[in-house]
Motif scaffolding. Structure first.
Motif, PDB file in Angstrom:
ATOM      1  N   GLN A  68       0.811  -1.216   0.000  1.00 11.10           N
ATOM      2  CA  GLN A  68       0.000   0.000   0.000  1.00 11.10           C
ATOM      3  C   GLN A  68       0.848   1.271   0.000  1.00 11.10           C
ATOM      4  OE1 GLN A  68       0.359  -2.050   2.516  1.00 11.10           O
ATOM      5  NE2 GLN A  68       0.612  -0.945   4.458  1.00 11.10           N
ATOM      6  N   GLU A  69       2.166   1.142   0.205  1.00 12.55           N
ATOM      7  CA  GLU A  69       3.042   2.311   0.235  1.00 12.55           C
ATOM      8  C   GLU A  69       3.919   2.421  -1.012  1.00 12.55           C
ATOM      9  OE1 GLU A  69       2.816   4.580   2.522  1.00 12.55           O
ATOM     10  OE2 GLU A  69       1.411   3.481   3.791  1.00 12.55           O
ATOM     11  N   ARG A  70       3.771   1.507  -1.955  1.00 13.18           N
ATOM     12  CA  ARG A  70       4.608   1.535  -3.146  1.00 13.18           C
ATOM     13  C   ARG A  70       4.186   2.658  -4.088  1.00 13.18           C
ATOM     14  NH1 ARG A  70       4.480  -5.061  -3.957  1.00 13.18           N
ATOM     15  NH2 ARG A  70       5.631  -5.534  -2.043  1.00 13.18           N
ATOM     16  N   GLY A  71       5.145   3.124  -4.877  1.00 18.26           N
ATOM     17  CA  GLY A  71       4.866   4.190  -5.817  1.00 18.26           C
ATOM     18  C   GLY A  71       4.882   5.576  -5.198  1.00 18.26           C
ATOM     19  N   LYS A  72       5.310   5.691  -3.942  1.00 15.81           N
ATOM     20  CA  LYS A  72       5.336   6.984  -3.255  1.00 15.81           C
ATOM     21  C   LYS A  72       6.756   7.488  -3.027  1.00 15.81           C
ATOM     22  CE  LYS A  72       1.104   5.806  -0.700  1.00 15.81           C
ATOM     23  NZ  LYS A  72       0.509   5.647   0.664  1.00 15.81           N
ATOM     24  N   GLY A  73       7.745   6.780  -3.539  1.00 14.86           N
ATOM     25  CA  GLY A  73       9.127   7.200  -3.362  1.00 14.86           C
ATOM     26  C   GLY A  73       9.781   6.738  -2.084  1.00 14.86           C
ATOM     27  N   VAL A  74       9.114   5.845  -1.357  1.00 17.85           N
ATOM     28  CA  VAL A  74       9.657   5.372  -0.085  1.00 17.85           C
ATOM     29  C   VAL A  74      10.994   4.666  -0.295  1.00 17.85           C
ATOM     30  CG1 VAL A  74       9.292   3.792   1.842  1.00 17.85           C
ATOM     31  CG2 VAL A  74       7.400   5.197   1.023  1.00 17.85           C
ATOM     32  N   ALA A  75      11.081   3.802  -1.307  1.00 15.89           N
ATOM     33  CA  ALA A  75      12.314   3.058  -1.548  1.00 15.89           C
ATOM     34  C   ALA A  75      13.481   3.997  -1.834  1.00 15.89           C
ATOM     35  CB  ALA A  75      12.120   2.080  -2.709  1.00 15.89           C
ATOM     36  N   GLY A  76      13.231   5.055  -2.606  1.00 10.47           N
ATOM     37  CA  GLY A  76      14.287   6.007  -2.918  1.00 10.47           C
ATOM     38  C   GLY A  76      14.808   6.717  -1.683  1.00 10.47           C
TER      39      GLY A  76
END
Length: 326
Positions: free
Chosen positions: A86-94
């Protein structure tokens, strides 16, 4: 620590600690528990922080990452990067990657390279950030251990597998290596240079250069090392010992890293690993093999038509990439 990103991600809390990744992965209530492959526990690191993102609206884990410093302190190996669906695509990984890089640089300024392994489709933007070191095909099959044991027996491959393989093949049986032979082949000769993909040992998603400090890490693990011929190797393989995974009762995972381009020799070593590591198991096995991409299709057909095991997914790739630390 709390932070936000230039991409407009909400402010998160960052917890930095050392823990066993496998126990973290199965902890109840974590939103990243589902849809994530198991990460084996590591105890091999100069630096091994687990970075965890905790959103303010609930006290739950949404992302994590692990870092190893390898190659005599010159390379930062990034692994275990996981973000809750649900948190993917928000730039969290970057955000997590950038923080991790800064943390490593502050503690180990001699680190020059970031290396990671990916199994998603790389696009033009990825190649602007990374250089491709090598890639392997990913063959994932599943079976019941009892069924495979019966099938191997029908094929005449039960009991003493080395004797059985020598009878059923024109090639001599593969050779399991002890630590002395591993050191000789991988460190004191150039015999493995034509076998390893771009001179890289990839073990269970971890890519290493063949150098003494890295071999010290690898030799602490429960791994079977194998070659077809110690004097002139053409195919080599590394096989982890099977480990339980929390996807149901009596489920195990088996990882095999295969190096070389000879299909018959690769099949020989694959059969040896299967027979050695599954005959005492009871239950279901997910077996993941990484191999030279052109070998994927004939090996998948062999698994389906000869071994009667189920192909879990179609062709995907394991890509080792690097970028310079700036």
């Amino acid at each position: 620590m709390s932070f936000s990103s230039s991409e407009g991600i909400p402010r998160y809390s960052l917890a930095n600690g050392i823990c066993n990744l496998s126990s973290l992965w199965v902890c109840p209530g974590s939103p990243i528990q589902l849809d994530m492959p198991r990460i084996p526990p590591r105890s091999i690191l100069i630096l091994h922080p687990i970075l965890r993102l905790l959103p303010p609206q609930y006290d739950s884990l949404i992302a994590l990452e692990s870092v190893c410093v390898i190659d005599n302190g010159e390379t930062m190996l990034v692994e275990g990067l996981r973000v809750a669906p649900q948190e993917r695509g928000k730039g969290v990984a970057g955000v997590l990657l950038r923080f991790c890089c800064e943390l490593v640089k502050s503690k180990y300024p001699e680190v020059k390279v970031t290396r990671l392994t990916r199994d998603d489709q790389l696009g033009p933007k990825d190649f602007q950030k990374y250089r491709l070191i090598t890639k392997q095909g990913i063959l994932l099959v599943r079976f019941r251990a009892e069924d495979l044991k019966l099938r191997l027996s029908e094929l005449g491959l039960a009991g003493d597998i080395q004797s059985s393989l020598s009878i059923s093949s024109s090639n001599p049986p593969p050779v399991r290596l002890d630590h002395t032979a591993i050191h000789r082949l991988y460190l004191t000769t150039d015999l493995m240079q034509g076998v390893l993909p771009n001179a890289t040992i990839i073990q269970d998603w971890q890519p290493f250069k063949p150098m003494p400090s890295n071999m010290a890490i690898l030799l602490k693990k429960d791994i079977d090392w194998m070659v077809d011929d110690v004097a002139n190797p053409t195919v080599a393989s590394l096989c982890t010992f099977p480990f339980r995974v929390p996807i149901g009762d009596d489920w195990y995972y088996l990882n095999i890293d295969m190096f070389g381009k000879d299909l018959d020799l690769a099949r020989q070593q694959f059969l040896y690993h299967l027979q050695r590591h599954t005959t005492t198991l009871k239950g279901h096995v997910m077996c993941q093999m990484f191999l030279d991409p052109p070998l994927w299709k004939p090996m998948a057909e062999f698994c389906n038509n000869t071994l009667s095991v189920e192909l879990v997914k179609e062709y995907t790739e394991q890509c080792v990439v690097e970028s310079d630390v700036v």
